[in-house]
Design a protein around this motif. Structure first.
Motif, short mmCIF file in Angstrom:
data_model
loop_
_atom_site.label_atom_id
_atom_site.label_comp_id
_atom_site.label_asym_id
_atom_site.label_seq_id
_atom_site.Cartn_x
_atom_site.Cartn_y
_atom_site.Cartn_z
N VAL A 166 0.86 -1.19 0.00
CA VAL A 166 0.00 0.00 0.00
C VAL A 166 0.89 1.24 0.00
O VAL A 166 1.79 1.36 0.83
CB VAL A 166 -0.93 0.02 1.23
N GLY A 167 0.65 2.14 -0.92
CA GLY A 167 1.41 3.38 -1.01
C GLY A 167 0.47 4.57 -1.13
O GLY A 167 -0.71 4.42 -1.45
N ILE A 168 1.01 5.74 -0.87
CA ILE A 168 0.22 6.98 -0.92
C ILE A 168 1.01 8.05 -1.66
O ILE A 168 2.22 8.19 -1.46
CB ILE A 168 -0.12 7.48 0.51
N SER A 169 0.32 8.79 -2.50
CA SER A 169 0.95 9.88 -3.25
C SER A 169 1.66 10.83 -2.31
O SER A 169 1.14 11.20 -1.25
CB SER A 169 -0.11 10.63 -4.05
N LYS A 170 2.86 11.26 -2.73
CA LYS A 170 3.62 12.19 -1.89
C LYS A 170 2.97 13.57 -1.84
O LYS A 170 3.31 14.39 -0.99
CB LYS A 170 5.05 12.31 -2.41
N ARG A 171 2.02 13.82 -2.77
CA ARG A 171 1.33 15.11 -2.74
C ARG A 171 0.31 15.18 -1.60
O ARG A 171 -0.19 16.26 -1.29
CB ARG A 171 0.64 15.36 -4.09
N ILE A 172 -0.02 14.04 -1.03
CA ILE A 172 -0.85 14.04 0.18
C ILE A 172 0.13 14.14 1.35
O ILE A 172 0.75 13.15 1.75
CB ILE A 172 -1.71 12.77 0.27
#
Length: 519
Positions: A166-172
């Motif tokens: 699971v990964g999350i955009s660095k813009r968040i």
């Protein structure tokens, strides 16, 4: 900043321009050919295994075989691939050029992004069928690059069925939101697939998340079902058209408004929004003006200028953008700009102005791979730092991943930019039919001298008693005029007459020498 998507939809070609405050920033073009295939999924067949390159060629049914590197099929690398992708915003998780976490230099295309102990011949064999996705469209003489790590992008998430991560955009950036998203996914997740939250996922609720996962999972199941019943090579999944990709990836996140000049396209966009993005409220307009839409928005002229090698700066300086097979060279010159104070300030102002134009042109032209920038030499350290800081800051507006190395002692900046699709020049242009792509022709005088040398050489081997030389009319005019002395002196030396015959069908560098027997 006002951002708009302007779409020119024709039967044979669709062009999507992203405008920022009325100025074109990016251009996406989809023509009626097989060049824009990034994201498509194929059932392919291993055509040839190359142990020396740790790669294989895969037949996917296109004119050129696809290139598959060992790391793109080795399962144990999946976690490492996902770890690197988590550092990106909305990038392609299959792209081997993603910037590593440790900031080591970005490996260029057709080279491994990280190493494994696996050997290509242990993983695939000739004739084996394999499911692959296009990670890079064919560019020039290179065929497409493919990966077995499939990724299916949705509006809020990217599904990666070969990766349990699971990964999350660095813009968040908010830690609370990143934690909330991970916990929310954990509560609704029913499989071991990998998921990457895109920027648009910020604030998503459980119901919308479930719908997104269900949609992506159903798409993957459909691909698998078709894979089991289809013979290789065949296309299993086609990515969205350039218009719908722009709506999915740019609208709301990058743009606030879309204007399109096709009624059918307009209705299709509304239907697409209603089915897949019913919760968003953006302005979608049908352009009905008499003037072509790209002319009305002053886009056509910007595209024409983006195909030129020389780009003038407002001060009177200019930059030269010269693509080669291996890299793109950008040269900065003062041109007509002479400055107002001293020489160092003139150079600094030119370089600073060039930085903004270079970053703009790189993004607009979609220049990728290795880029070398030759700034005008600066003596002062603070001037060098000012230019480099501005370059790095300006490139942050570019969604494509870039990596900039420090200014060298020669005043050169080496940088890389992720390349997935063809640049603007390759998309819209082809090598000149006259110069063959060389960009240069022999001068007319040099052609005359070359004809003189060949006549001298052949005079000793040919038994005829006269020569006829067929040439382009401009060369014939030169040989009968300014360079007539070449023919006169040669006739005197070889003791045979020479007739120059113009042929308008000839290329200017083309000529033929014939021996004839006088009656």
């Amino acid at each position: 900043m006002l951002k708009e998507l302007v779409v020119n939809a024709a039967e044979h070609e669709t062009r999507v321009a992203l405008l920022e405050n009325g100025t074109i920033a990016e251009l996406f073009i989809e023509q009626d050919d097989e060049s824009n295939i990034t994201g498509n999924i194929y059932k392919g067949k291993i055509q040839r295994v190359l142990p020396g390159m740790q790669a294989a060629f895969v037949d996917i049914g296109l004119a050129q075989a696809a290139f598959l590197y060992v790391d793109d099929i080795y399962d144990e690398t999946s976690q490492e691939l996902a770890r690197r992708f988590e550092q990106e915003s909305d990038a392609d998780p299959n792209d081997p050029d993603l910037k590593p976490v440790d900031d080591t230099p970005i490996p260029m295309e057709w080279k491994p992004s990280f190493t494994t102990e696996a050997s290509i011949e242990d993983l695939v064999t000739e004739g084996q069928e394999i499911l692959v996705q296009i990670s890079k469209s064919p560019i020039g003489t290179k065929g497409p690059r493919v990966t077995a790590h499939i990724s299916l992008p949705g509006r809020f998430m990217v599904l990666m069925p070969t990766v349990d991560h699971v990964g999350i955009s660095k813009r968040i950036t908010a830690d609370s939101e990143r934690t909330r998203l991970k916990e929310l996914l954990t509560s609704v997740r029913q499989d071991n697939f990998g998921y990457i939250f895109r920027t648009a996922a910020q604030g998503i609720d459980e119901q919308r998340l479930k719908k997104e996962i269900a949609f992506l999972t159903k798409t993957w199941e459909s691909i698998q079902k078709k894979n089991k019943t289809s013979a290789a090579p065949t296309l299993l999944y086609r990515d969205l058209t350039v218009t719908f990709r722009a709506v999915r990836d740019l609208l709301t996140d990058e743009a606030d408004k879309l204007v399109i000049d096709s009624k059918i396209g307009y209705e299709s966009v509304l239907s697409f929004l209603d089915k897949l993005m019913p919760d968003i409220h953006v302005s979608v307009e049908l352009y009905q003006g008499k003037e072509p839409i790209f002319d009305a928005y002053n886009i056509e002229g910007d595209i024409t200028r983006a195909l030129k090698k020389k780009v003038w700066l407002k001060s009177g300086g200019y930059i030269i953008i010269d693509p080669t097979e291996a890299l793109v060279a950008i040269d900065v010159n003062t041109g007509r700009y002479v400055g107002k104070h001293n020489f160092d300030e003139t150079i600094l102002k030119t370089n600073l102005e060039a930085v903004k134009e270079i970053a703009y042109q790189i993004r607009l032209r979609n220049i990728g791979g290795i880029i070398i920038i030759d700034f005008i030499d600066m003596k002062r350290t603070q001037h060098k730092e000012k230019v480099m800081n501005l370059l790095i800051e300006t490139l942050k507006r570019d969604k494509a991943q870039t990596n900039v190395l420090p200014l060298s002692e020669l005043g050169l900046v080496q940088m890389t930019r992720k390349r997935v699709r063809k640049n603007l020049t390759r998309t819209l242009c082809e090598p000149c039919f006259y110069c063959g792509g060389d960009g240069m022709l022999l001068s007319k005088r040099s052609i005359c001298y070359k004809i003189h040398r060949d006549l001298m050489s052949e005079a000793n081997d040919i038994m005829g008693n006269m020569f006829t030389v067929k040439v382009h009319p401009e060369i014939a005019q030169l040989l009968h005029g300014e360079q007539e002395h070449l023919i006169i002196s040669l006739e005197r030396e070889i003791r045979r007459p020479i007739t120059i015959y113009p042929d308008p069908q000839y290329h200017i560098e083309e000529y033929h020498i014939f021996e004839t027997l006088a009656k």
